[in-house]
Motif scaffolding. Sequence first.
Motif, PDB file in Angstrom:
ATOM      1  N   GLN A   1       0.844  -1.193   0.000  1.00  0.00           N
ATOM      2  CA  GLN A   1       0.000   0.000   0.000  1.00  0.00           C
ATOM      3  C   GLN A   1       0.879   1.243   0.000  1.00  0.00           C
ATOM      4  O   GLN A   1       1.696   1.434   0.895  1.00  0.00           O
ATOM      5  N   SER A   2       0.701   2.065  -1.008  1.00  0.00           N
ATOM      6  CA  SER A   2       1.569   3.234  -1.150  1.00  0.00           C
ATOM      7  C   SER A   2       0.757   4.469  -1.511  1.00  0.00           C
ATOM      8  O   SER A   2      -0.340   4.367  -2.063  1.00  0.00           O
ATOM      9  N   TYR A   3       1.344   5.623  -1.206  1.00  0.00           N
ATOM     10  CA  TYR A   3       0.703   6.901  -1.464  1.00  0.00           C
ATOM     11  C   TYR A   3       1.720   7.853  -2.079  1.00  0.00           C
ATOM     12  O   TYR A   3       2.800   8.069  -1.511  1.00  0.00           O
ATOM     13  N   ALA A   4       1.389   8.400  -3.234  1.00  0.00           N
ATOM     14  CA  ALA A   4       2.223   9.407  -3.879  1.00  0.00           C
ATOM     15  C   ALA A   4       1.743  10.780  -3.438  1.00  0.00           C
ATOM     16  O   ALA A   4       0.581  11.142  -3.659  1.00  0.00           O
ATOM     17  N   LEU A   5       2.615  11.535  -2.792  1.00  0.00           N
ATOM     18  CA  LEU A   5       2.290  12.871  -2.300  1.00  0.00           C
ATOM     19  C   LEU A   5       2.889  13.881  -3.266  1.00  0.00           C
ATOM     20  O   LEU A   5       4.111  14.105  -3.280  1.00  0.00           O
ATOM     21  N   ARG A   6       2.048  14.469  -4.086  1.00  0.00           N
ATOM     22  CA  ARG A   6       2.513  15.448  -5.070  1.00  0.00           C
ATOM     23  C   ARG A   6       2.574  16.822  -4.404  1.00  0.00           C
ATOM     24  O   ARG A   6       1.606  17.556  -4.373  1.00  0.00           O
ATOM     25  N   ILE A   7       3.747  17.113  -3.882  1.00  0.00           N
ATOM     26  CA  ILE A   7       3.972  18.316  -3.081  1.00  0.00           C
ATOM     27  C   ILE A   7       4.314  19.483  -4.003  1.00  0.00           C
ATOM     28  O   ILE A   7       5.100  19.340  -4.945  1.00  0.00           O
ATOM     29  N   SER A   8       3.739  20.654  -3.724  1.00  0.00           N
ATOM     30  CA  SER A   8       3.947  21.811  -4.585  1.00  0.00           C
ATOM     31  C   SER A   8       5.352  22.383  -4.397  1.00  0.00           C
ATOM     32  O   SER A   8       6.344  21.725  -4.695  1.00  0.00           O
ATOM     33  N   ASN A   9       5.467  23.601  -3.914  1.00  0.00           N
ATOM     34  CA  ASN A   9       6.771  24.228  -3.681  1.00  0.00           C
ATOM     35  C   ASN A   9       6.895  24.567  -2.193  1.00  0.00           C
ATOM     36  O   ASN A   9       6.530  25.665  -1.755  1.00  0.00           O
ATOM     37  N   PRO A  10       7.420  23.649  -1.398  1.00  0.00           N
ATOM     38  CA  PRO A  10       7.494  23.877   0.044  1.00  0.00           C
ATOM     39  C   PRO A  10       8.648  24.806   0.410  1.00  0.00           C
ATOM     40  O   PRO A  10       9.694  24.822  -0.241  1.00  0.00           O
ATOM     41  N   TYR A  11       8.462  25.572   1.470  1.00  0.00           N
ATOM     42  CA  TYR A  11       9.521  26.423   1.989  1.00  0.00           C
ATOM     43  C   TYR A  11       9.307  26.539   3.493  1.00  0.00           C
ATOM     44  O   TYR A  11       8.236  26.235   4.021  1.00  0.00           O
ATOM     45  N   GLY A  12      10.363  26.966   4.196  1.00  0.00           N
ATOM     46  CA  GLY A  12      10.207  27.124   5.629  1.00  0.00           C
ATOM     47  C   GLY A  12      11.533  27.184   6.353  1.00  0.00           C
ATOM     48  O   GLY A  12      12.606  27.235   5.736  1.00  0.00           O
ATOM     49  N   THR A  13      11.463  27.159   7.677  1.00  0.00           N
ATOM     50  CA  THR A  13      12.660  27.259   8.500  1.00  0.00           C
ATOM     51  C   THR A  13      13.494  25.989   8.368  1.00  0.00           C
ATOM     52  O   THR A  13      12.973  24.897   8.159  1.00  0.00           O
ATOM     53  N   GLY A  14      14.799  26.162   8.472  1.00  0.00           N
ATOM     54  CA  GLY A  14      15.703  25.018   8.409  1.00  0.00           C
ATOM     55  C   GLY A  14      16.004  24.540   7.011  1.00  0.00           C
ATOM     56  O   GLY A  14      16.633  23.493   6.835  1.00  0.00           O
ATOM     57  N   GLN A  15      15.593  25.280   5.992  1.00  0.00           N
ATOM     58  CA  GLN A  15      15.807  24.859   4.610  1.00  0.00           C
ATOM     59  C   GLN A  15      17.197  25.286   4.149  1.00  0.00           C
ATOM     60  O   GLN A  15      17.509  26.476   4.098  1.00  0.00           O
ATOM     61  N   SER A  16      18.031  24.324   3.811  1.00  0.00           N
ATOM     62  CA  SER A  16      19.394  24.617   3.380  1.00  0.00           C
ATOM     63  C   SER A  16      19.388  25.214   1.974  1.00  0.00           C
ATOM     64  O   SER A  16      18.584  24.824   1.125  1.00  0.00           O
ATOM     65  N   VAL A  17      20.273  26.150   1.737  1.00  0.00           N
ATOM     66  CA  VAL A  17      20.390  26.744   0.396  1.00  0.00           C
ATOM     67  C   VAL A  17      21.571  26.156  -0.371  1.00  0.00           C
ATOM     68  O   VAL A  17      21.836  26.565  -1.502  1.00  0.00           O
ATOM     69  N   GLU A  18      22.271  25.203   0.229  1.00  0.00           N
ATOM     70  CA  GLU A  18      23.451  24.631  -0.410  1.00  0.00           C
ATOM     71  C   GLU A  18      23.110  23.913  -1.713  1.00  0.00           C
ATOM     72  O   GLU A  18      23.909  23.897  -2.647  1.00  0.00           O
ATOM     73  N   LYS A  19      21.908  23.322  -1.776  1.00  0.00           N
ATOM     74  CA  LYS A  19      21.512  22.589  -2.982  1.00  0.00           C
ATOM     75  C   LYS A  19      20.904  23.487  -4.056  1.00  0.00           C
ATOM     76  O   LYS A  19      20.491  22.999  -5.105  1.00  0.00           O
ATOM     77  N   ARG A  20      20.839  24.787  -3.767  1.00  0.00           N
ATOM     78  CA  ARG A  20      20.289  25.751  -4.720  1.00  0.00           C
ATOM     79  C   ARG A  20      18.852  25.393  -5.097  1.00  0.00           C
ATOM     80  O   ARG A  20      18.453  25.488  -6.255  1.00  0.00           O
ATOM     81  N   GLN A  21      18.070  24.997  -4.104  1.00  0.00           N
ATOM     82  CA  GLN A  21      16.675  24.637  -4.327  1.00  0.00           C
ATOM     83  C   GLN A  21      15.819  25.348  -3.291  1.00  0.00           C
ATOM     84  O   GLN A  21      16.053  25.230  -2.096  1.00  0.00           O
TER      85      GLN A  21
END
Length: 306
Positions: A162-182
């Motif tokens: 049993q599986s669920y695909a979560l199609r997430i939009s464009n998340p942002y928030g605290t603790g998000q690293s910018v090292e990956k340029r995303q």
Amino acid sequence: MANCLVIGGNGFLGAHLSNALARAGHEVVAFDRFSRGIQAIQVPGVKAHIGDFLSRFDLASALVGQEYVFHFLSTTTPMTAENEPSLDLRTNVSQSVDLLELCVEAGISRFYYASSGGAIYGTQDIDFFREDDRVLPVSPYGIGKLTIENYLRYFRVKHGLQSYALRISNPYGTGQSVEKRQGLIPIVLHQVHTGAEISRLGNGSMVRDYVYVNDLIEMILALVASEPKHDTYNLGSGHGTTVNEVFDSIRRITEVNFSTRDLPKPATFVDTVVLDTSRFTDEFGYPSITTLDQGVAAVWSDIRLS
């Protein structure tokens, strides 16, 4: 309550999810290389399992005794996948199939996959994308996400996983690293904080569905606490925001009237992606949605204090 394994538990979404699952009373193991330390895990009930996603042995050992698996790790970003299209196939897709096989062998009862609502639908003349709309990804990153979704279907039919695909939009928030340029919002806020030059792709008219991470995690927890009726869900704010509107919000919150340098928009970038989240809201009700200014203010405060 369930024994939960979060693959990528030290990443941006994985860490927030690990902490939230533990607060909800689940037993949580966060699987990651922890190359940045384990500072992302804030709740005592979360246990760290150091391992490499590309190691079948490491994955198999982490799955022992688990019930729910959350696959929230990606070895690529949209940019790295664009620069080396086969990388996503050789790492993300291939190892995700191995992970699904191991989950069948381990008797995992539920599998949640962090897909991409921002990349999977592609360019279409649609105002709000629904889960049953055509999926026409044009980027290697989106193509890889869709490929893994198709393997979820195979393992569901073939093995009953049993599986669920979560199609997430464009998340942002605290603790998000910018090292990956995303992540546009944290990247620009870091640039404002450091006085670096700020770039804008195209003329800033691109529309995305930005969702604050806490709101997203609450949606995921609602899925975990129930018996979902569907195997695929759009998860986002349901509201479109242009890049220029994001920049205006950042100027309001930081009180810095910065200028931008315009760069050509990549050919595979989609102009408009806004998710129709009515499948989720019809089943679970409307989640609380953080306004853009509120979310930008929280990230700005986090950056200034770090």
